[in-house]
Enzyme design. Sequence first.
Site, PDB file in Angstrom:
ATOM      1  N   LYS B  52       1.059  -1.497   0.193  1.00  0.00           N
ATOM      2  CA  LYS B  52      -0.122  -0.131   0.101  1.00  0.00           C
ATOM      3  C   LYS B  52       0.403   1.406   0.243  1.00  0.00           C
ATOM      4  O   LYS B  52       2.032   1.249   0.607  1.00  0.00           O
ATOM      5  CB  LYS B  52      -0.984  -0.187   1.233  1.00  0.00           C
ATOM      6  CG  LYS B  52      -1.765   1.162   1.731  1.00  0.00           C
ATOM      7  CD  LYS B  52      -3.359   0.523   2.452  1.00  0.00           C
ATOM      8  CE  LYS B  52      -3.653   2.053   2.954  1.00  0.00           C
ATOM      9  NZ  LYS B  52      -4.678   1.659   3.564  1.00  0.00           N
ATOM     10  N   SER B 127      -9.835   1.842   3.209  1.00  0.00           N
ATOM     11  CA  SER B 127      -8.269   2.362   1.726  1.00  0.00           C
ATOM     12  C   SER B 127      -7.720   1.518   1.413  1.00  0.00           C
ATOM     13  O   SER B 127      -7.517   1.724  -0.415  1.00  0.00           O
ATOM     14  CB  SER B 127      -8.294   3.950   2.546  1.00  0.00           C
ATOM     15  OG  SER B 127      -7.195   2.985   3.558  1.00  0.00           O
ATOM     16  N   SER B 151      -9.554  -0.133   7.049  1.00  0.00           N
ATOM     17  CA  SER B 151      -9.557   0.485   5.883  1.00  0.00           C
ATOM     18  C   SER B 151      -8.665  -1.401   4.674  1.00  0.00           C
ATOM     19  O   SER B 151      -8.412  -1.216   3.914  1.00  0.00           O
ATOM     20  CB  SER B 151      -8.266   1.110   5.475  1.00  0.00           C
ATOM     21  OG  SER B 151      -9.260   1.798   5.976  1.00  0.00           O
TER      22      SER B 151
END
Lengths: 478, 459, 100
Positions: B52, B127, B151
């Site tokens: 990420k 996210s 997330s």
Amino acid sequence: MKNYEVVIGLEAHVHLLTESKAFCGCSTKFGLEPNSSTCPVCLGLPGSLPVLNEKAFLYAIKTALALRCTIQDLIKFDRKNYYYPDLPKNYQISQYDMPLAYDGAIEIESQESKKKIRVKRVHLEEDAGKLMHEAEKGVSYVDFNRAGIPLLEIVSEPDIRSPEDASAYLVNLKAILKYLKVSDCNMEEGSLRCDANISVRPEGAKSLGVKTELKNMNSFKAVRDALSYEAERQIDLLTSGEKIQQETRLWDEAKGLTIAMRSKEDTQDYRYFPEPDLVPFTVDKNKIDQMMRSLPELPQAKKKRFISDYSISDYDASVLTREADISDFFEATIKTYNNPKEIANWLLGDIASLLNARKVSIAKTRLKPGHLAEMLELIHSEEISGKIAKEILPEVFEKGLSPKEIVRQKGLKQIKDTGELISIIELVLKENEKSANDYKAGKKNALMFLVGQIMKKTKGKANPKIVNDILKNMLGGK
Amino acid sequence: MHSKKAISNTAKSCLDRIGAINEKLNAIIYIDKDKVRRSAEEKPSGIPVTIKDNICVKDEPTTCASKILENFKPPYDATVIKKLKDAGFILMGKANMDEFAFGSSCETSCYGPTRNPWDTKRIPGGSSGGSACAVASGEVPMALGSDTGGSIRQPAALSGIVGMKPTYGRVSRYGLIAFASSLDQIGPLAGNVRDAAVLLNAISGYDELDSTSRDVACPDFTKSLENDVRKIKIGVPREYFPEKGLDGEVKGAILESKDILQDLGVELIDIGLPHTEYALSCYYIIAPAEASSNLARFDGDQYGLRKDAKNMIDMHLKTRTAGFGDEAKRRILLGTYSLSSGYYEAYYLKAMKVRTKIKNDFLEAFKKCDVILTPTTPAPAFKIGEKINDPLGMYLSDIFTIPANLAGIPGISIPCGFTKKGLPIGLQLLGKPFDEETLFRVAYAFEQNTEFHKRKPNI
Amino acid sequence: MPDTNPIDKKTVEHVARLARINLSAQEIGLYKKQLADILEYINKLNKVDVKNTLPTSHPMGKIKNVFRKDSAKKSLPVEDVLRNAPNKKDSLFVVPKIIG
């Protein structure tokens, strides 16, 4: 005209003498290449996290205990949020509602009487970086080497009543910090900084006047001068019917006055909240007790003891105990040469001059207590004169040689042998017949001159008392 | 199960797959293909993993999908990255995300939205949407995400894969660009439970660079992958099955999952988590407040975007105004507001107290059960653009995942069904602090006895 | 907690200034509304009795703190420190002057 009382509170910031920074492993050394002592943590790079330096914490507790503070049960840190280019994260890790310690005191002597200045709080935080401005180019340069150095903030209550007392408070605070060896308190390098809050009020008034905050005072003298100037400025304003503006003012050393800082556009709102990257923790009560017990004897206590144990003057005791190095040296010397007054005279006289001239502390020189004791012993046993002692001291100081050794090598031992002295005196009398006759004719001053000539001939080694006796005898003067 | 050998062959095939479909999905936003090929040759058995974009990889762009960090290349590796490199994993670039992890849809990225591989008109969740999409679409076998309020788990559920948020303190946060420091935790996303356990094994452990990481023993999580859940007590909290606000198909799939587990021998217990309804409010005070402070450093002084101006304040203002997207601004403003003087006690302090209540609810519940079972999300993936102008509606999609972050407990989402339209549904299992093992065990048994994880999107 | 919507135009402007963000008139209007909606939802917390509850600032509560031993470690090379700098000179970061 009304009399005014000055009310002062001091906020001292002290660099703790750790090897590494408060929350990362970067060195705290002064004077390195800009930004060479930085890492993701003290640069506040995204993703980095702080970890508390144990020694910084212990030094903070030690200081708080020496200032007779109460230690907080739960230690926590907070973030103080504000934007400034010397603050890499745009927040400072500090302590807000629960300072590490609170309610302490520092004693000062104010016009012959003792006075207690309360310490409101002691808290640990990180220092910011250093900004250098280049006004013509409209830019500033940032060096983050200082960012993250552990900083102890010590805040007094507004108990101080004169610029002189403010200075005395700082002198005593500095002495305590140096005794604890937690800071070198070097104002020039910024390891001790001080801000002040000052207001004035008509004598006898209960409520406080409007205060101003003074910054940029870089020496004890500056603190005293800035506060004197500001007190006078405020009193002048009030007597001419004007009002005092609550503001921050900077001390301008060169001009000798305080100037209002251009007010920041923004109202300050630091939005304190608990620092989530550091976990709150408790301190072991036993550990605190143990630290309390292992505190060194502090300047005030030592001074008292010196006066009673060694029968030296209040003044001598104050100066001797201001620095732990000196008081340690003093006591170590006494162990082998038990004449405190003489030792004090040398330490506060010739030795102090040597130290001042070289700007070093006594512990960092090659002069050892044994040397001083030995030298005083030589004087005492009339091996050398005080004058010779003064002459050889710098050499002992520089080279760390024993005074006895220097005396031997240079043949500086006093001449006490009467026979030897008589032959020297005869020679001098022959060379200075006129003076000899003058003396005999009643000019007493001529004797001084003759003694001087003898000392010159013997390079100061002749025992002046014996020389005097022989001379008077030979000249037959009464 | 994957043997190490089987996975190793995929580093190059991953590159092919990324080359073929990434343009359509926008899951991976940065990859240095030559570097990947080189490290695949050096480490022939290395497992490919995508990171990420809020986790620092030395000398590679790390931008949190924000314009304000454009061109930022950290001079250091996050602890998890160091661990992955040391363990021989092959880093497959950076995955898309909501800007600074602010979002539940992966739409707020400055690189544009990531698409759900099951229906490219829909969001993959967020996210960690890029990470979830990359795994679900077969670009990579596993990915790292971060979970502040769901997330990892929410996009795992909406993309039909496994995602775990470990206990707060299990994985070092050093090098994770903070959103909300007291809630953030890095965790694995993977195609199956075993891969998630393998990845968590590699990244967990105490780190002396992170004061909030815990010095507890790290078990080998693959050892808990047993197809036996008899006598495990699973609590089912009534507050997570509301009359309104829970999609019928989702509810159906969760109830069926409950039955499957009961058939496998678990003991089901009704429990209550009475402060659940306050979790979202509590979160939307604490998280933005911490974020507003964490994001203060992005001002153009030292790195990232700088918009020139004649003085400091104007430069900061221009840089931040140009650098942050709408959602980031919204959260920064909200957080700044709730911390500003006069409001701290009413908002932040109050929220911290309610947080205690929420945490205590879980601690009480775990006296009666080992694991808590809930839906991961109230609804399946929504359409891109559907909620972008409705922040509150967007926030509500994290309503079931947020409590675990407030309490610091671990949670896993696993595939447990599909809607009629073919959209994945996730089952959330929550565990006791530092008991990821039981979560893996239950998740593994469920997976072994169902077929949901075998279904792949047609992309 | 305030029951009525505390967000007005001035508050949004003040908060934006504190956060170093410029807002257009239109944005002020939009955020005013959105923040008000969110705060109204958040006001739910008023219903929780927390009179005797201690705040949780950290999910794992009171634990023994991790201390770092005081020893100096290697810092970053200065080139790395300055590599991302938008403006630098010698080994210093360059920023616009503070006031002006």
